[in-house]
Design a protein around this motif. Structure first.
Motif, PDB file in Angstrom:
ATOM      1  N   THR A   1       0.836  -1.204   0.000  1.00 53.02           N
ATOM      2  CA  THR A   1       0.000   0.000   0.000  1.00 53.02           C
ATOM      3  C   THR A   1       0.865   1.247   0.000  1.00 53.02           C
ATOM      4  OG1 THR A   1      -1.763  -1.137   1.204  1.00 53.02           O
ATOM      5  CG2 THR A   1      -1.795   1.271   1.232  1.00 53.02           C
ATOM      6  N   TRP A   2       0.611   2.119  -0.978  1.00 58.24           N
ATOM      7  CA  TRP A   2       1.323   3.391  -1.057  1.00 58.24           C
ATOM      8  C   TRP A   2       0.672   4.409  -0.128  1.00 58.24           C
ATOM      9  CZ3 TRP A   2       5.796   4.004  -3.636  1.00 58.24           C
ATOM     10  CH2 TRP A   2       6.126   3.060  -4.613  1.00 58.24           C
ATOM     11  N   THR A   3       1.473   5.324   0.384  1.00 56.88           N
ATOM     12  CA  THR A   3       0.935   6.403   1.202  1.00 56.88           C
ATOM     13  C   THR A   3       1.610   7.714   0.826  1.00 56.88           C
ATOM     14  OG1 THR A   3       0.538   7.201   3.470  1.00 56.88           O
ATOM     15  CG2 THR A   3       2.580   5.999   3.082  1.00 56.88           C
ATOM     16  N   GLY A   4       0.818   8.780   0.862  1.00 55.30           N
ATOM     17  CA  GLY A   4       1.353  10.094   0.525  1.00 55.30           C
ATOM     18  C   GLY A   4       0.430  11.179   1.030  1.00 55.30           C
ATOM     19  N   LEU A   5       0.783  12.425   0.737  1.00 53.00           N
ATOM     20  CA  LEU A   5       0.005  13.579   1.197  1.00 53.00           C
ATOM     21  C   LEU A   5      -0.441  14.425   0.019  1.00 53.00           C
ATOM     22  CD1 LEU A   5       2.006  14.876   4.297  1.00 53.00           C
ATOM     23  CD2 LEU A   5      -0.314  13.944   4.328  1.00 53.00           C
ATOM     24  N   THR A   6      -1.703  14.863   0.062  1.00 54.40           N
ATOM     25  CA  THR A   6      -2.177  15.835  -0.910  1.00 54.40           C
ATOM     26  C   THR A   6      -1.525  17.181  -0.630  1.00 54.40           C
ATOM     27  OG1 THR A   6      -4.032  16.545   0.462  1.00 54.40           O
ATOM     28  CG2 THR A   6      -4.434  14.708  -1.055  1.00 54.40           C
ATOM     29  N   ASP A   7      -1.685  18.098  -1.575  1.00 53.97           N
ATOM     30  CA  ASP A   7      -1.189  19.453  -1.359  1.00 53.97           C
ATOM     31  C   ASP A   7      -1.882  20.092  -0.165  1.00 53.97           C
ATOM     32  OD1 ASP A   7      -3.610  19.459  -2.744  1.00 53.97           O
ATOM     33  OD2 ASP A   7      -3.121  21.252  -3.917  1.00 53.97           O
ATOM     34  N   ASN A   8      -3.170  19.752   0.068  1.00 53.69           N
ATOM     35  CA  ASN A   8      -3.876  20.327   1.220  1.00 53.69           C
ATOM     36  C   ASN A   8      -3.878  19.395   2.435  1.00 53.69           C
ATOM     37  OD1 ASN A   8      -5.691  18.509   0.121  1.00 53.69           O
ATOM     38  ND2 ASN A   8      -7.424  19.921   0.069  1.00 53.69           N
ATOM     39  N   TYR A   9      -2.821  18.606   2.547  1.00 53.48           N
ATOM     40  CA  TYR A   9      -2.446  17.904   3.780  1.00 53.48           C
ATOM     41  C   TYR A   9      -3.437  16.839   4.214  1.00 53.48           C
ATOM     42  CZ  TYR A   9       0.596  17.593   7.871  1.00 53.48           C
ATOM     43  OH  TYR A   9       1.508  17.168   8.807  1.00 53.48           O
ATOM     44  N   VAL A  10      -3.864  16.027   3.258  1.00 46.62           N
ATOM     45  CA  VAL A  10      -4.698  14.866   3.577  1.00 46.62           C
ATOM     46  C   VAL A  10      -3.882  13.613   3.272  1.00 46.62           C
ATOM     47  CG1 VAL A  10      -6.765  13.555   2.923  1.00 46.62           C
ATOM     48  CG2 VAL A  10      -6.880  16.051   3.168  1.00 46.62           C
ATOM     49  N   ARG A  11      -3.853  12.684   4.207  1.00 39.69           N
ATOM     50  CA  ARG A  11      -3.154  11.419   4.003  1.00 39.69           C
ATOM     51  C   ARG A  11      -3.959  10.552   3.039  1.00 39.69           C
ATOM     52  NH1 ARG A  11       1.785  10.019   4.223  1.00 39.69           N
ATOM     53  NH2 ARG A  11       1.942  11.332   6.090  1.00 39.69           N
ATOM     54  N   VAL A  12      -3.288  10.020   2.025  1.00 41.18           N
ATOM     55  CA  VAL A  12      -3.940   9.212   0.997  1.00 41.18           C
ATOM     56  C   VAL A  12      -3.214   7.877   0.887  1.00 41.18           C
ATOM     57  CG1 VAL A  12      -4.651   9.090  -1.430  1.00 41.18           C
ATOM     58  CG2 VAL A  12      -4.587  11.298  -0.264  1.00 41.18           C
ATOM     59  N   THR A  13      -3.985   6.815   0.683  1.00 41.94           N
ATOM     60  CA  THR A  13      -3.407   5.501   0.448  1.00 41.94           C
ATOM     61  C   THR A  13      -3.887   4.984  -0.900  1.00 41.94           C
ATOM     62  OG1 THR A  13      -5.225   4.326   1.531  1.00 41.94           O
ATOM     63  CG2 THR A  13      -3.353   4.980   2.915  1.00 41.94           C
ATOM     64  N   ALA A  14      -3.075   4.119  -1.515  1.00 42.43           N
ATOM     65  CA  ALA A  14      -3.449   3.536  -2.802  1.00 42.43           C
ATOM     66  C   ALA A  14      -2.781   2.186  -2.963  1.00 42.43           C
ATOM     67  CB  ALA A  14      -3.057   4.458  -3.957  1.00 42.43           C
ATOM     68  N   GLY A  15      -3.429   1.308  -3.708  1.00 40.76           N
ATOM     69  CA  GLY A  15      -2.882  -0.029  -3.936  1.00 40.76           C
ATOM     70  C   GLY A  15      -2.273  -0.199  -5.309  1.00 40.76           C
ATOM     71  N   SER A  16      -1.813   0.884  -5.916  1.00 40.45           N
ATOM     72  CA  SER A  16      -1.295   0.844  -7.281  1.00 40.45           C
ATOM     73  C   SER A  16      -0.077  -0.076  -7.406  1.00 40.45           C
ATOM     74  CB  SER A  16      -0.909   2.260  -7.729  1.00 40.45           C
ATOM     75  OG  SER A  16      -0.316   2.232  -9.003  1.00 40.45           O
ATOM     76  N   GLU A  17      -0.013  -0.780  -8.525  1.00 42.97           N
ATOM     77  CA  GLU A  17       1.164  -1.601  -8.826  1.00 42.97           C
ATOM     78  C   GLU A  17       2.266  -0.771  -9.460  1.00 42.97           C
ATOM     79  OE1 GLU A  17       1.603  -4.758  -7.937  1.00 42.97           O
ATOM     80  OE2 GLU A  17      -0.329  -4.583  -6.923  1.00 42.97           O
ATOM     81  N   LYS A  18       1.970   0.452  -9.836  1.00 47.17           N
ATOM     82  CA  LYS A  18       2.972   1.324 -10.437  1.00 47.17           C
ATOM     83  C   LYS A  18       3.939   1.829  -9.373  1.00 47.17           C
ATOM     84  CE  LYS A  18       1.002   1.152 -14.477  1.00 47.17           C
ATOM     85  NZ  LYS A  18       1.650   0.524 -15.642  1.00 47.17           N
ATOM     86  N   ASP A  19       5.133   2.215  -9.805  1.00 48.40           N
ATOM     87  CA  ASP A  19       6.122   2.782  -8.892  1.00 48.40           C
ATOM     88  C   ASP A  19       5.799   4.263  -8.697  1.00 48.40           C
ATOM     89  OD1 ASP A  19       8.238   3.513  -7.349  1.00 48.40           O
ATOM     90  OD2 ASP A  19       9.790   3.123  -8.861  1.00 48.40           O
ATOM     91  N   LEU A  20       5.256   4.610  -7.533  1.00 51.94           N
ATOM     92  CA  LEU A  20       4.858   5.986  -7.245  1.00 51.94           C
ATOM     93  C   LEU A  20       5.881   6.745  -6.414  1.00 51.94           C
ATOM     94  CD1 LEU A  20       1.109   5.334  -6.267  1.00 51.94           C
ATOM     95  CD2 LEU A  20       2.019   5.982  -8.511  1.00 51.94           C
ATOM     96  N   PHE A  21       6.929   6.071  -5.975  1.00 44.68           N
ATOM     97  CA  PHE A  21       7.827   6.664  -4.984  1.00 44.68           C
ATOM     98  C   PHE A  21       8.364   8.028  -5.422  1.00 44.68           C
ATOM     99  CE2 PHE A  21      12.131   7.267  -3.183  1.00 44.68           C
ATOM    100  CZ  PHE A  21      11.740   7.443  -1.865  1.00 44.68           C
ATOM    101  N   ASN A  22       8.158   9.023  -4.550  1.00 44.47           N
ATOM    102  CA  ASN A  22       8.692  10.368  -4.716  1.00 44.47           C
ATOM    103  C   ASN A  22       8.160  11.047  -5.974  1.00 44.47           C
ATOM    104  OD1 ASN A  22      10.208  12.442  -3.522  1.00 44.47           O
ATOM    105  ND2 ASN A  22      11.956  12.055  -4.877  1.00 44.47           N
ATOM    106  N   ARG A  23       6.959  10.667  -6.372  1.00 45.70           N
ATOM    107  CA  ARG A  23       6.317  11.300  -7.519  1.00 45.70           C
ATOM    108  C   ARG A  23       5.118  12.113  -7.044  1.00 45.70           C
ATOM    109  NH1 ARG A  23       5.071   6.901 -12.063  1.00 45.70           N
ATOM    110  NH2 ARG A  23       4.429   8.812 -13.169  1.00 45.70           N
ATOM    111  N   VAL A  24       4.886  13.259  -7.696  1.00 43.16           N
ATOM    112  CA  VAL A  24       3.669  14.032  -7.457  1.00 43.16           C
ATOM    113  C   VAL A  24       2.691  13.646  -8.556  1.00 43.16           C
ATOM    114  CG1 VAL A  24       2.633  16.312  -7.260  1.00 43.16           C
ATOM    115  CG2 VAL A  24       4.960  15.934  -6.409  1.00 43.16           C
TER     116      VAL A  24
END
Length: 265
Positions: free
Chosen positions: A211-234
């Motif tokens: 499970t990927w985790t990140g933050l929106t620009d307006n500071y909401v924690r988001v999770t996703a199950g993407s198989e793509k490599d999302l690391f350090n991407r906006v």
């Protein structure tokens, strides 16, 4: 900041306990106000996202908010409230009133409607009455915080308040803290609920157990199950449902995956 960008960083946070007074001790060499500093960072760097930390209500005005027309500035404003009672604010030696605070919130909401506003509250301050607490609760409720940090008063050596009689009973403090925490949880859910069905840019920080985790620009924690490599991407991400204090999202990548739909205008 440019060195950090060269090293791969995508977001920087300008932070300080009195950030809005930046530059009062400077002259002649570079920006000497927060407005000037943010403008210089926007002009002289290519960083993807800039987040500005704690600001006082009187430091937020139209000119400052106009800088947020540059989408690299994150629409997230942390404004310590501390109390909604002018009597308590004066005893705390705060340089704003409850009306000042509410005006700042309204200005942000008017200029940047989906901005997150987060705050801090201290309850149980010496001599805080039930009426004082109710004023705080009601102002916090009207402010619609996306997150609220709540603290019971405790004397800090070296401060004026350390000389006051800590006369609010511990059980009363606990009850008031619990009420405000519950309020903050509710307004946070309401804020996140208002974002569902929209898309926001998410800076994806990492993946754990698939499970990927990140933050929106307006500071909401988001999770996703993407198989793509999302690391350090906006990545622009569709927000689809709440999951605890986070939101489940679908990253809108250029892909043949039929589950990924383009964002609505």
């Amino acid at each position: 900041i440019n060195r950090l960008v060269d090293a791969g960083y995508r977001e920087v946070v300008l932070t300080g306990t009195q950030l809005g007074t930046y530059g009062f001790d400077l002259s002649g060499n570079g920006p000497s106000t927060l407005f000037g500093l943010i403008s210089a960072v926007l002009d002289a760097t290519d960083v993807d996202r800039i987040r500005v930390s704690s600001l006082q209500p009187k430091e937020i005005d139209r000119a400052l908010l106009d800088l947020w027309s540059d989408k690299r500035l994150c629409p997230h404003f942390h404004m310590p409230l501390q109390s909604g009672s002018d009597v308590v604010l004066k005893r705390m030696r705060r340089r704003y009133s409850a009306a000042d605070y509410e005006r700042a919130v309204e200005l942000v909401r008017d200029r940047l409607p989906q901005s997150a506003i987060t705050g801090d509250v201290i309850t149980g301050f010496p001599d805080e009455t039930a009426s004082d607490f109710r004023l705080t609760y009601e102002l916090a409720e009207r402010s619609g915080f996306s997150a609220l940090h709540v603290f019971p008063f405790s004397a800090r050596p070296g401060t004026t308040a350390a000389h006051f009689d800590d006369n609010v009973p511990p059980e009363t403090k606990s009850d008031r803290v619990a009420e405000l925490i519950e309020l903050g949880a509710r307004t946070g859910r309401e804020f996140r609920d208002g974002l569902l069905g929209t898309s926001r840019p998410v800076l994806w920080e990492g993946r754990q157990a698939g499970t990927w985790t990140g933050l929106t620009d307006n500071y909401v924690r988001v999770t996703a199950g993407s198989e793509k490599d999302l690391f350090n991407r906006v990545v622009q991400t569709r927000l689809i449902e709440q999951a605890g204090e986070a939101v489940v999202g679908v990253p809108l990548l250029a892909t043949a995956d039929p589950t990924v739909q383009p964002a609505a205008n």
